[in-house]
Design a protein around this motif. Structure first.
Motif, mmCIF file in Angstrom:
data_model
loop_
_atom_site.group_PDB
_atom_site.id
_atom_site.type_symbol
_atom_site.label_atom_id
_atom_site.label_comp_id
_atom_site.label_asym_id
_atom_site.label_seq_id
_atom_site.Cartn_x
_atom_site.Cartn_y
_atom_site.Cartn_z
ATOM 1 N N THR A 97 0.837 -1.194 0.000
ATOM 2 C CA THR A 97 0.000 0.000 0.000
ATOM 3 C C THR A 97 0.872 1.245 0.000
ATOM 4 O OG1 THR A 97 -0.135 0.363 2.400
ATOM 5 C CG2 THR A 97 -1.646 -1.267 1.449
ATOM 6 N N GLU A 98 0.287 2.354 -0.426
ATOM 7 C CA GLU A 98 1.041 3.608 -0.459
ATOM 8 C C GLU A 98 1.528 3.990 0.938
ATOM 9 O OE1 GLU A 98 2.365 5.460 -3.538
ATOM 10 O OE2 GLU A 98 0.212 5.530 -3.935
ATOM 11 N N ARG A 99 0.722 3.718 1.951
ATOM 12 C CA ARG A 99 1.154 4.028 3.326
ATOM 13 C C ARG A 99 2.352 3.168 3.722
ATOM 14 N NH1 ARG A 99 -0.385 6.589 7.894
ATOM 15 N NH2 ARG A 99 -2.194 7.514 6.829
ATOM 16 N N TRP A 100 2.275 1.869 3.445
ATOM 17 C CA TRP A 100 3.412 0.990 3.759
ATOM 18 C C TRP A 100 4.659 1.459 3.029
ATOM 19 C CZ3 TRP A 100 6.854 -1.880 0.975
ATOM 20 C CH2 TRP A 100 7.597 -2.841 1.664
ATOM 21 N N TYR A 101 4.485 1.757 1.762
ATOM 22 C CA TYR A 101 5.607 2.137 0.920
ATOM 23 C C TYR A 101 6.238 3.441 1.396
ATOM 24 C CZ TYR A 101 8.016 1.701 -3.591
ATOM 25 O OH TYR A 101 8.942 1.507 -4.584
ATOM 26 N N THR A 102 5.407 4.412 1.716
ATOM 27 C CA THR A 102 5.904 5.709 2.176
ATOM 28 C C THR A 102 6.639 5.568 3.495
ATOM 29 O OG1 THR A 102 4.158 6.916 1.021
ATOM 30 C CG2 THR A 102 5.187 8.024 2.886
ATOM 31 N N VAL A 103 6.095 4.782 4.408
ATOM 32 C CA VAL A 103 6.760 4.545 5.680
ATOM 33 C C VAL A 103 8.136 3.914 5.466
ATOM 34 C CG1 VAL A 103 6.687 3.106 7.772
ATOM 35 C CG2 VAL A 103 4.668 4.431 7.082
ATOM 36 N N VAL A 125 -16.296 2.870 -12.651
ATOM 37 C CA VAL A 125 -16.109 2.456 -11.254
ATOM 38 C C VAL A 125 -16.607 3.543 -10.318
ATOM 39 C CG1 VAL A 125 -14.175 0.914 -11.732
ATOM 40 C CG2 VAL A 125 -13.737 3.313 -11.241
ATOM 41 N N ASP A 126 -17.098 3.137 -9.162
ATOM 42 C CA ASP A 126 -17.520 4.069 -8.128
ATOM 43 C C ASP A 126 -16.333 4.277 -7.196
ATOM 44 O OD1 ASP A 126 -18.581 5.497 -6.043
ATOM 45 O OD2 ASP A 126 -20.388 4.276 -5.846
ATOM 46 N N LEU A 127 -15.606 5.338 -7.432
ATOM 47 C CA LEU A 127 -14.385 5.585 -6.672
ATOM 48 C C LEU A 127 -14.657 5.921 -5.213
ATOM 49 C CD1 LEU A 127 -12.442 7.666 -9.353
ATOM 50 C CD2 LEU A 127 -12.036 5.287 -8.701
ATOM 51 N N GLU A 128 -15.905 6.277 -4.890
ATOM 52 C CA GLU A 128 -16.229 6.644 -3.510
ATOM 53 C C GLU A 128 -16.239 5.447 -2.564
ATOM 54 O OE1 GLU A 128 -19.954 8.669 -3.501
ATOM 55 O OE2 GLU A 128 -19.135 10.523 -4.371
ATOM 56 N N VAL A 129 -16.378 4.260 -3.084
ATOM 57 C CA VAL A 129 -16.479 3.090 -2.210
ATOM 58 C C VAL A 129 -15.269 2.173 -2.359
ATOM 59 C CG1 VAL A 129 -18.993 3.188 -2.153
ATOM 60 C CG2 VAL A 129 -17.868 1.787 -3.896
ATOM 61 N N GLY A 130 -14.142 2.746 -2.717
ATOM 62 C CA GLY A 130 -12.930 1.955 -2.890
ATOM 63 C C GLY A 130 -12.143 1.790 -1.607
ATOM 64 N N GLY A 131 -11.167 0.899 -1.657
ATOM 65 C CA GLY A 131 -10.206 0.734 -0.571
ATOM 66 C C GLY A 131 -8.853 1.182 -1.084
ATOM 67 N N TYR A 132 -8.257 2.195 -0.442
ATOM 68 C CA TYR A 132 -7.061 2.838 -0.979
ATOM 69 C C TYR A 132 -5.858 2.746 -0.038
ATOM 70 C CZ TYR A 132 -10.443 4.692 -4.281
ATOM 71 O OH TYR A 132 -11.426 4.801 -5.230
ATOM 72 N N GLY A 133 -4.690 2.909 -0.633
ATOM 73 C CA GLY A 133 -3.444 2.702 0.077
ATOM 74 C C GLY A 133 -3.108 3.699 1.155
ATOM 75 N N SER A 134 -3.864 4.779 1.256
ATOM 76 C CA SER A 134 -3.650 5.735 2.340
ATOM 77 C C SER A 134 -4.186 5.209 3.665
ATOM 78 C CB SER A 134 -4.327 7.068 2.010
ATOM 79 O OG SER A 134 -5.687 6.865 1.659
#
Length: 222
Positions: free
Chosen positions: A36-42, A124-133
């Motif tokens: 995930t972007e959070r893992w990667y950034t950390v 796609v409905d971007l409002e109901v996604g699971g994101y890397g942040s």
């Protein structure tokens, strides 16, 4: 590498973001696939001596989003849609009762930026996604998407009716953990065998054959 190929853009953006936000030169990057972007950034902040305090993580996120916005006019030339991806998304979106979104390691702003040049965001409905942040753990993104979709559409989605398509073993493990159907797409850096080892219930060579993709999805869901 499931829907689009932007090989190399992540390293370029991280190098610029690290330099712009902290004045630090990027020396090394861990593999991104399945993270995930959070893992990667950390990982990047810690390995470059910056430290992964939440304030620093958010500074990196903000700079990555700024760079993506800056690159919007050129995104169609910086990447490519993988064969059949747009057609498959359109076909799934046209089916009654189906909610389609993203579970991606990317930040939501970066995900939308990458899909828009090829018209994929319209399906796609971007409002109901699971994101890397959201989390260091990719599995949390699947449950987040299921929760958000249930809240928005007013109905519970049984895990066996949820399909996660992805190109990394981490995608498959994340799906299986929550009882979802895991369908591997062998268009990334991982082989069909590796996707099966990750728990894939089925593996596709790609998305080019729309009817075959839909057949697999219909067969695997209940």
């Amino acid at each position: 590498m499931t829907l689009v190929d932007y090989s190399g853009i992540g390293r370029a953006w991280y190098a610029r973001a690290l330099r712009n936000a902290f004045g630090v030169t990027l020396e090394d990057l861990p593999p991104f696939a399945g993270q995930t972007e959070r893992w990667y950034t950390v990982e990047v902040l810690n390995s470059h001596g910056v430290g992964a305090a939440e304030e620093n993580v958010q500074r990196m996120f903000a700079e990555l989003i700024r760079l993506a916005d800056e690159a919007r006019p050129d995104m169609s030339t910086l990447g490519r849609a993988l064969p059949g991806a747009t057609e498959v998304l359109a076909a799934i979106a046209g089916q009654d009762g189906v909610v389609q979104s993203l579970v991606t390691g990317n930040l939501p702003e970066l995900a939308g930026c990458k899909l828009a040049p090829f018209g994929m965001d319209a399906h796609v409905d971007l409002e109901v996604g699971g994101y890397g942040s959201l989390s260091l753990d990719r599995g949390d993104l699947v449950s987040e998407a299921m929760t958000l979709a249930a809240a928005k559409y007013g109905r519970r989605f049984a895990p066996s009716s949820v399909v996660v398509l992805g190109d990394a073993p981490g995608d498959m493990r994340a799906a299986v953990r929550h009882g979802a159907v895991a369908v591997g797409v062998a268009t990334g850096k991982h082989s069909a065998a590796e996707l099966r080892e990750g728990g894939a219930h089925a593996v596709l060579p790609g998305l080019a054959d729309t009817s075959s993709v839909l057949d697999v999805l219909h067969t695997r869901t209940v």
